[in-house]
Design a protein around this motif. Sequence first.
Motif, PDB file in Angstrom:
ATOM      1  N   MET A  69       2.035 -27.587  35.716  1.00 42.74           N
ATOM      2  CA  MET A  69       1.402 -26.865  34.613  1.00 42.74           C
ATOM      3  C   MET A  69      -0.059 -26.520  34.887  1.00 42.74           C
ATOM      4  SD  MET A  69       3.852 -26.363  32.617  1.00 42.74           S
ATOM      5  CE  MET A  69       5.460 -26.977  32.155  1.00 42.74           C
ATOM      6  N   PHE A  70      -0.819 -27.464  35.367  1.00 43.49           N
ATOM      7  CA  PHE A  70      -2.226 -27.178  35.629  1.00 43.49           C
ATOM      8  C   PHE A  70      -2.375 -26.211  36.798  1.00 43.49           C
ATOM      9  CE2 PHE A  70      -3.069 -31.764  34.037  1.00 43.49           C
ATOM     10  CZ  PHE A  70      -2.848 -31.357  32.736  1.00 43.49           C
ATOM     11  N   SER A  71      -1.541 -26.418  37.818  1.00 42.59           N
ATOM     12  CA  SER A  71      -1.618 -25.509  38.967  1.00 42.59           C
ATOM     13  C   SER A  71      -1.180 -24.101  38.575  1.00 42.59           C
ATOM     14  CB  SER A  71      -0.751 -26.036  40.119  1.00 42.59           C
ATOM     15  OG  SER A  71       0.598 -26.170  39.726  1.00 42.59           O
ATOM     16  N   SER A  72      -0.203 -23.980  37.649  1.00 44.58           N
ATOM     17  CA  SER A  72       0.210 -22.662  37.169  1.00 44.58           C
ATOM     18  C   SER A  72      -0.913 -22.007  36.375  1.00 44.58           C
ATOM     19  CB  SER A  72       1.460 -22.772  36.293  1.00 44.58           C
ATOM     20  OG  SER A  72       2.558 -23.245  37.050  1.00 44.58           O
ATOM     21  N   TYR A  73      -1.586 -22.802  35.538  1.00 45.83           N
ATOM     22  CA  TYR A  73      -2.694 -22.260  34.742  1.00 45.83           C
ATOM     23  C   TYR A  73      -3.816 -21.765  35.647  1.00 45.83           C
ATOM     24  CZ  TYR A  73      -6.288 -21.904  31.147  1.00 45.83           C
ATOM     25  OH  TYR A  73      -7.264 -21.431  30.301  1.00 45.83           O
ATOM     26  N   ASP A  74      -4.060 -22.478  36.734  1.00 45.23           N
ATOM     27  CA  ASP A  74      -5.147 -22.135  37.643  1.00 45.23           C
ATOM     28  C   ASP A  74      -4.758 -21.101  38.693  1.00 45.23           C
ATOM     29  OD1 ASP A  74      -6.738 -24.018  36.354  1.00 45.23           O
ATOM     30  OD2 ASP A  74      -6.199 -25.620  37.751  1.00 45.23           O
ATOM     31  N   SER A  75      -3.470 -20.737  38.747  1.00 43.24           N
ATOM     32  CA  SER A  75      -2.961 -19.900  39.835  1.00 43.24           C
ATOM     33  C   SER A  75      -3.430 -18.450  39.712  1.00 43.24           C
ATOM     34  CB  SER A  75      -1.436 -19.939  39.867  1.00 43.24           C
ATOM     35  OG  SER A  75      -0.931 -19.018  40.805  1.00 43.24           O
ATOM     36  N   VAL A  76      -4.236 -18.015  40.655  1.00 42.49           N
ATOM     37  CA  VAL A  76      -4.642 -16.610  40.708  1.00 42.49           C
ATOM     38  C   VAL A  76      -3.438 -15.747  41.070  1.00 42.49           C
ATOM     39  CG1 VAL A  76      -6.112 -14.942  41.891  1.00 42.49           C
ATOM     40  CG2 VAL A  76      -7.004 -17.211  41.325  1.00 42.49           C
ATOM     41  N   GLY A  77      -2.583 -16.269  41.977  1.00 39.86           N
ATOM     42  CA  GLY A  77      -1.402 -15.513  42.387  1.00 39.86           C
ATOM     43  C   GLY A  77      -0.474 -15.207  41.226  1.00 39.86           C
ATOM     44  N   LEU A  78      -0.278 -16.195  40.341  1.00 35.66           N
ATOM     45  CA  LEU A  78       0.595 -15.984  39.182  1.00 35.66           C
ATOM     46  C   LEU A  78      -0.018 -14.963  38.226  1.00 35.66           C
ATOM     47  CD1 LEU A  78       3.122 -16.651  37.597  1.00 35.66           C
ATOM     48  CD2 LEU A  78       1.943 -18.656  36.651  1.00 35.66           C
TER      49      LEU A  78
ATOM     50  N   ILE B 193      -2.032 -12.502  39.027  1.00 34.95           N
ATOM     51  CA  ILE B 193      -1.903 -11.183  39.645  1.00 34.95           C
ATOM     52  C   ILE B 193      -0.475 -10.672  39.513  1.00 34.95           C
ATOM     53  CG2 ILE B 193      -1.953  -9.953  41.853  1.00 34.95           C
ATOM     54  CD1 ILE B 193      -4.316 -11.732  42.651  1.00 34.95           C
ATOM     55  N   ALA B 194       0.506 -11.559  39.770  1.00 34.78           N
ATOM     56  CA  ALA B 194       1.915 -11.167  39.646  1.00 34.78           C
ATOM     57  C   ALA B 194       2.235 -10.759  38.209  1.00 34.78           C
ATOM     58  CB  ALA B 194       2.824 -12.306  40.094  1.00 34.78           C
ATOM     59  N   ALA B 195       1.658 -11.465  37.230  1.00 29.00           N
ATOM     60  CA  ALA B 195       1.882 -11.130  35.822  1.00 29.00           C
ATOM     61  C   ALA B 195       1.298  -9.757  35.493  1.00 29.00           C
ATOM     62  CB  ALA B 195       1.260 -12.197  34.923  1.00 29.00           C
ATOM     63  N   TRP B 196       0.153  -9.446  36.076  1.00 25.51           N
ATOM     64  CA  TRP B 196      -0.468  -8.128  35.859  1.00 25.51           C
ATOM     65  C   TRP B 196       0.330  -7.022  36.535  1.00 25.51           C
ATOM     66  CZ3 TRP B 196      -3.082  -4.922  39.545  1.00 25.51           C
ATOM     67  CH2 TRP B 196      -3.727  -3.816  38.984  1.00 25.51           C
ATOM     68  N   LEU B 197       0.831  -7.301  37.743  1.00 22.00           N
ATOM     69  CA  LEU B 197       1.592  -6.295  38.473  1.00 22.00           C
ATOM     70  C   LEU B 197       2.972  -6.066  37.869  1.00 22.00           C
ATOM     71  CD1 LEU B 197       0.812  -7.358  42.171  1.00 22.00           C
ATOM     72  CD2 LEU B 197      -0.026  -5.308  40.998  1.00 22.00           C
ATOM     73  N   ASP B 198       3.552  -7.109  37.282  1.00 23.11           N
ATOM     74  CA  ASP B 198       4.931  -7.050  36.786  1.00 23.11           C
ATOM     75  C   ASP B 198       4.953  -7.480  35.316  1.00 23.11           C
ATOM     76  OD1 ASP B 198       7.770  -6.893  36.783  1.00 23.11           O
ATOM     77  OD2 ASP B 198       7.931  -9.020  37.303  1.00 23.11           O
ATOM     78  N   PRO B 199       4.369  -6.676  34.415  1.00 18.59           N
ATOM     79  CA  PRO B 199       4.234  -7.098  33.019  1.00 18.59           C
ATOM     80  C   PRO B 199       5.557  -7.275  32.293  1.00 18.59           C
ATOM     81  CG  PRO B 199       3.640  -4.780  33.255  1.00 18.59           C
ATOM     82  CD  PRO B 199       3.802  -5.329  34.643  1.00 18.59           C
ATOM     83  N   ARG B 200       6.590  -6.537  32.708  1.00 22.04           N
ATOM     84  CA  ARG B 200       7.864  -6.571  31.978  1.00 22.04           C
ATOM     85  C   ARG B 200       8.584  -7.912  32.094  1.00 22.04           C
ATOM     86  NH1 ARG B 200      13.181  -5.587  33.169  1.00 22.04           N
ATOM     87  NH2 ARG B 200      14.452  -4.845  31.426  1.00 22.04           N
TER      88      ARG B 200
END
Length: 308
Positions: free
Chosen positions: A153-162, A164-171
């Motif tokens: 959970m903390f690593s997901s919250y801090d994840s820049v990669g996640l 960026i992926a959320a911004w690239l793939d909003p759907r």
Amino acid sequence: MSLRELFFGFDPATIAKHPECFQEINDVVDSGGKRTVPMEVLSLSLSRTGTASMQAALSILGLKTYHGFQAMANEHFNLWLAAYENKYHGNPSSECPKLDLQFFDKVIGRFGAVTDMPTSSFAEELIDVYPQAKIVLVSREENSWYKSWGNVMFSSYDSVGLRIAAWLDPRRTGIFFKVFIRGVVQGHFRSNSGEQFRRNSIPVYREHNETVRRVLKERGEEDRLLEYRLGQGWGPLCEFLNRPIPEGIEFPRVNESAVMDEKMKVIMLNGVRRTAVRWLSSYYTLSLLLVAAAWVSWYVVQGTTLAS
């Protein structure tokens, strides 16, 4: 799973291992929003308490069990996001006007048991709308839980990669990330920063377990509850559910951290890949249109020239 899959497509083995990360039509659509089996077991512990092992155990006992992994179908994420907005932020919507039987049957109507989040975030509501279901609460030493919880959970919250992926793939990835941030972090754990999320985790963990116990006590239904400890095996669970102990099958022990870590990587890679394919497809389509327009223009010009 490998980086090669980002460029050349996911291997069948990866898709088979993580089908919910690629699912397009989910159980909400298939069930028509109606309950098709009785709800028998609500395993209401928070994530990182052996929920994947509990899902496997309940499945072995013949119960189709809903885990957070199933929520990774896109429509499920939209519905859970609406549910979090309703409960924790006071924002009912057309997707979730009420946290009632009709709503939960729409989401988990094809399942006879649940475990993990997001369902555990709605423990009180589920206890109320499924009064015949038995309740399982898995206890785990809180410091051990906190370490396991934080690894994901903390690593997901801090994840820049996640992010960026959320911004690239909003759907899809974006909705997943919204459920995590808006629902889990800001909603259930009442946190607006990484520091606050870390500080609130153990108090909310304690509060959650006490809420389950309190609700059942207030209803005079303590006999619906099994407090299960990791490592107890089949005995207490099978006795509580009145099911025979499976012969020759050890109680499953799923490495939840490893599974979730791999699923997170699949989610991020798949989100980036979908975006890349969409952009390339758009570029390819645009190129074809430009070529077609150029050809039509040339044809028109040639026709005009010949006519003159």
